[in-house]
Scaffold this motif. Structure first.
Motif, PDB file in Angstrom:
ATOM      1  N   ALA A 185     -11.080  14.886   1.798  1.00 60.10           N
ATOM      2  CA  ALA A 185     -12.240  14.822   0.913  1.00 60.10           C
ATOM      3  C   ALA A 185     -11.882  14.531  -0.539  1.00 60.10           C
ATOM      4  N   GLY A 186     -10.679  14.886  -0.964  1.00 61.55           N
ATOM      5  CA  GLY A 186     -10.282  14.600  -2.334  1.00 61.55           C
ATOM      6  C   GLY A 186     -11.247  15.218  -3.336  1.00 61.55           C
ATOM      7  N   TRP A 285       1.798   0.288  -4.889  1.00 64.89           N
ATOM      8  CA  TRP A 285       1.234   0.096  -6.224  1.00 64.89           C
ATOM      9  C   TRP A 285       0.070  -0.876  -6.212  1.00 64.89           C
ATOM     10  N   GLN A 286       0.048  -1.799  -5.243  1.00 66.38           N
ATOM     11  CA  GLN A 286      -1.125  -2.657  -5.078  1.00 66.38           C
ATOM     12  C   GLN A 286      -2.366  -1.801  -4.843  1.00 66.38           C
ATOM     13  N   ILE A 287      -2.221  -0.813  -3.973  1.00 69.89           N
ATOM     14  CA  ILE A 287      -3.348   0.065  -3.665  1.00 69.89           C
ATOM     15  C   ILE A 287      -3.710   0.911  -4.877  1.00 69.89           C
ATOM     16  N   TRP A 288      -2.718   1.445  -5.546  1.00 70.57           N
ATOM     17  CA  TRP A 288      -2.944   2.340  -6.680  1.00 70.57           C
ATOM     18  C   TRP A 288      -3.673   1.635  -7.811  1.00 70.57           C
ATOM     19  N   TRP A 289      -3.195   0.445  -8.205  1.00 70.54           N
ATOM     20  CA  TRP A 289      -3.811  -0.264  -9.328  1.00 70.54           C
ATOM     21  C   TRP A 289      -5.206  -0.765  -8.965  1.00 70.54           C
ATOM     22  N   GLU A 290      -5.373  -1.188  -7.718  1.00 68.79           N
ATOM     23  CA  GLU A 290      -6.717  -1.618  -7.308  1.00 68.79           C
ATOM     24  C   GLU A 290      -7.679  -0.437  -7.310  1.00 68.79           C
ATOM     25  N   PHE A 291      -7.179   0.710  -6.874  1.00 68.37           N
ATOM     26  CA  PHE A 291      -8.015   1.919  -6.900  1.00 68.37           C
ATOM     27  C   PHE A 291      -8.450   2.270  -8.316  1.00 68.37           C
ATOM     28  N   LEU A 298     -14.372   5.711  -1.940  1.00 68.92           N
ATOM     29  CA  LEU A 298     -13.786   5.933  -0.625  1.00 68.92           C
ATOM     30  C   LEU A 298     -12.730   4.868  -0.379  1.00 68.92           C
ATOM     31  N   VAL A 299     -11.550   5.308   0.061  1.00 72.12           N
ATOM     32  CA  VAL A 299     -10.472   4.394   0.431  1.00 72.12           C
ATOM     33  C   VAL A 299     -10.212   4.563   1.922  1.00 72.12           C
ATOM     34  N   ILE A 300     -10.136   3.448   2.648  1.00 73.18           N
ATOM     35  CA  ILE A 300      -9.944   3.474   4.100  1.00 73.18           C
ATOM     36  C   ILE A 300      -8.677   2.702   4.440  1.00 73.18           C
ATOM     37  N   ILE A 301      -7.839   3.310   5.269  1.00 74.10           N
ATOM     38  CA  ILE A 301      -6.577   2.677   5.680  1.00 74.10           C
ATOM     39  C   ILE A 301      -6.251   3.117   7.097  1.00 74.10           C
ATOM     40  N   GLY A 302      -5.623   2.249   7.879  1.00 75.39           N
ATOM     41  CA  GLY A 302      -5.251   2.584   9.248  1.00 75.39           C
ATOM     42  C   GLY A 302      -4.002   3.431   9.301  1.00 75.39           C
ATOM     43  N   ALA A 303      -3.978   4.387  10.231  1.00 75.31           N
ATOM     44  CA  ALA A 303      -2.800   5.240  10.397  1.00 75.31           C
ATOM     45  C   ALA A 303      -1.626   4.415  10.886  1.00 75.31           C
ATOM     46  N   GLU A 304      -0.477   4.634  10.287  1.00 70.87           N
ATOM     47  CA  GLU A 304       0.712   3.896  10.686  1.00 70.87           C
ATOM     48  C   GLU A 304       1.265   4.433  11.995  1.00 70.87           C
ATOM     49  N   SER A 305       1.952   3.552  12.706  1.00 78.70           N
ATOM     50  CA  SER A 305       2.578   3.942  13.969  1.00 78.70           C
ATOM     51  C   SER A 305       3.687   4.947  13.731  1.00 78.70           C
ATOM     52  N   GLN A 306       3.844   5.867  14.690  1.00 80.76           N
ATOM     53  CA  GLN A 306       4.943   6.832  14.607  1.00 80.76           C
ATOM     54  C   GLN A 306       6.190   6.342  15.349  1.00 80.76           C
ATOM     55  N   ALA A 307       6.113   5.135  15.932  1.00 75.54           N
ATOM     56  CA  ALA A 307       7.239   4.626  16.712  1.00 75.54           C
ATOM     57  C   ALA A 307       8.439   4.350  15.808  1.00 75.54           C
ATOM     58  N   TRP A 308       9.617   4.624  16.325  1.00 77.56           N
ATOM     59  CA  TRP A 308      10.817   4.517  15.502  1.00 77.56           C
ATOM     60  C   TRP A 308      11.050   3.096  15.020  1.00 77.56           C
ATOM     61  N   GLU A 309      10.701   2.080  15.850  1.00 77.45           N
ATOM     62  CA  GLU A 309      10.965   0.714  15.427  1.00 77.45           C
ATOM     63  C   GLU A 309      10.093   0.323  14.247  1.00 77.45           C
ATOM     64  N   ARG A 310       8.855   0.888  14.171  1.00 77.83           N
ATOM     65  CA  ARG A 310       8.004   0.606  13.022  1.00 77.83           C
ATOM     66  C   ARG A 310       8.515   1.340  11.783  1.00 77.83           C
ATOM     67  N   ILE A 323      -0.793  10.682  -1.668  1.00 80.01           N
ATOM     68  CA  ILE A 323      -0.270  11.449  -2.793  1.00 80.01           C
ATOM     69  C   ILE A 323      -0.879  10.975  -4.108  1.00 80.01           C
ATOM     70  N   LYS A 324      -1.025   9.661  -4.275  1.00 82.47           N
ATOM     71  CA  LYS A 324      -1.454   9.108  -5.549  1.00 82.47           C
ATOM     72  C   LYS A 324      -2.960   9.187  -5.778  1.00 82.47           C
ATOM     73  N   ILE A 325      -3.755   9.004  -4.721  1.00 84.83           N
ATOM     74  CA  ILE A 325      -5.192   8.800  -4.885  1.00 84.83           C
ATOM     75  C   ILE A 325      -5.959  10.118  -4.865  1.00 84.83           C
ATOM     76  N   SER A 326      -6.869  10.273  -5.805  1.00 88.33           N
ATOM     77  CA  SER A 326      -7.664  11.499  -5.897  1.00 88.33           C
ATOM     78  C   SER A 326      -8.974  11.398  -5.129  1.00 88.33           C
ATOM     79  N   ALA A 327      -9.464  10.196  -4.921  1.00 92.00           N
ATOM     80  CA  ALA A 327     -10.747   9.999  -4.231  1.00 92.00           C
ATOM     81  C   ALA A 327     -10.603  10.281  -2.742  1.00 92.00           C
ATOM     82  N   PRO A 328     -11.708  10.444  -2.012  1.00 93.39           N
ATOM     83  CA  PRO A 328     -11.646  10.622  -0.561  1.00 93.39           C
ATOM     84  C   PRO A 328     -10.870   9.481   0.105  1.00 93.39           C
ATOM     85  N   LEU A 329      -9.970   9.852   1.000  1.00 97.27           N
ATOM     86  CA  LEU A 329      -9.135   8.891   1.723  1.00 97.27           C
ATOM     87  C   LEU A 329      -9.345   9.071   3.216  1.00 97.27           C
TER      88      LEU A 329
END
Length: 339
Positions: A185-186, A285-291, A298-310, A323-329
């Motif tokens: 909720a930020g 930093w692209q995300i941070w400065w755009e934010f 509201l910022v929306i992003i897909g969860a990254e894979s937990q697979a070791w190769e990724r 960590i950087k963004i204060s708004a709801p993520l």
């Protein structure tokens, strides 16, 4: 005798149909990155990102109740198919859980959760942790799985709570362990006027875009699509022109370019208009400065894979963004009812 990588047939261009795919519950499909793709003579073919995982194969075989033939397929392809096939066939409202960590009587969080739930037309329930220990945490995760929860709304954990409950980071654990999409909720921004959709050129862009569509449909918010791109080296000064950057990204065959095309088509199919932004800083930093420049609610992003190769070949951006963004993520995971 353990299996080797070469023990499994690797297939590309897999397809799936609902009748076969629904044999494996959604939560297990997401957890093990596995998708039943065919059934013949009582045998079920299951595509898995990691078919060497004996525990996963045993659980899937037990759940399907039939002999299983396992093939290996790309993790992102499997996750994308899981998201697509379930959203097309789900026909019930969203199940939303409010997870309170350190302030059980927070009226601000309650208000925010109810507003979001009403906005999305979802059913809101409160998830209570029975104690501040590992067992309570894992019981709550299991409850989310059993209830097939679509969205978890949570505050950002405080350090006091982290010290009391874990030696590690609770928010990082939630990102990894939760079977459901998570909305941190930020600073509880309402109304939602500006939405930032971050895409990574991976399978996780599908559920992220689905959530962006749902929010955009129920608000008058302006939607901005930001692909995380590799910055152009400073030495190529003549390439820094904005038009050159846009053309180079949009007209190439790299995963990011293909991902942009998929997302924009997905938005157009749902009648959603979005503005595409291209930046040239390092990914986080692209995300941070755009934010900062866009003042997003509201910022929306897909969860990254937990697979070791990724983990090895792709840089992680979700947690640094958190960590950087204060708004709801909102960190999107595969599967929920279609917008």
């Amino acid at each position: 005798m353990p299996y080797s990588v070469n023990s499994f047939l690797e297939v590309k261009g897999i397809k799936a149909n609902w009748k076969v795919a629904e044999r494996l519950p959604f939560d297990l499909a997401c957890q093990w990155h596995a998708l039943p793709i065919a059934e013949e003579h009582g045998h079920i073919t299951v595509a898995m990102a990691n078919p060497e995982d004996q525990q996963a194969r045993d659980i899937i075989t037990t759940e399907l109740g039939a002999p299983v033939f396992t093939v290996q397929a790309n993790l992102d392809t499997i996750d994308e198919l899981i998201a697509e096939i379930w959203r097309k066939h789900a026909n019930q409202g969203l199940k939303i859980s409010l997870w309170k960590l350190s302030h059980p009587d927070s009226e601000i969080l309650d208000t925010y959760a109810h507003c979001v739930s009403n906005l999305l037309g979802g059913e809101l329930e409160q998830l209570l942790l029975n104690g501040n220990n590992h067992n309570a945490y894992h019981e709550a995760i299991e409850e989310l799985t059993r209830d097939k929860t679509d969205l978890v709304i949570s505050e950002k954990p405080t350090q006091k709570f982290l010290d009391r409950l874990f030696s590690g980071s609770t928010d990082e654990m939630l990102l990894k362990d939760s079977p459901a999409t998570i909305l941190f909720a930020g600073d509880h921004r309402l109304p939602i006027r500006n939405i930032l959709l971050v895409i990574q050129g991976a399978g996780c862009d599908v559920p992220a875009t689905n959530w962006a569509i749902r929010f955009a449909e129920h608000t008058s918010a302006h939607l901005v699509v930001l692909p995380v791109t590799v910055p152009i080296p400073v030495m190529y000064g003549e390439m820094q022109h904005e038009r050159y950057k846009s053309n180079s990204v949009l007209n190439s065959e790299c995963p990011t370019s293909l991902g942009i095309g998929k997302v924009m088509h997905q938005l157009m199919d749902q009648g959603i208009q979005g503005t595409l932004k291209i930046r040239n800083e390092s990914p986080e930093w692209q995300i941070w400065w755009e934010f900062l420049e866009g003042d997003y609610d509201l910022v929306i992003i897909g969860a990254e894979s937990q697979a070791w190769e990724r983990k090895i070949f792709a840089s992680e951006i979700v947690y640094p963004t958190y960590i950087k963004i204060s708004a709801p993520l909102l960190v999107a995971k595969p599967g929920y009812c279609e917008p």
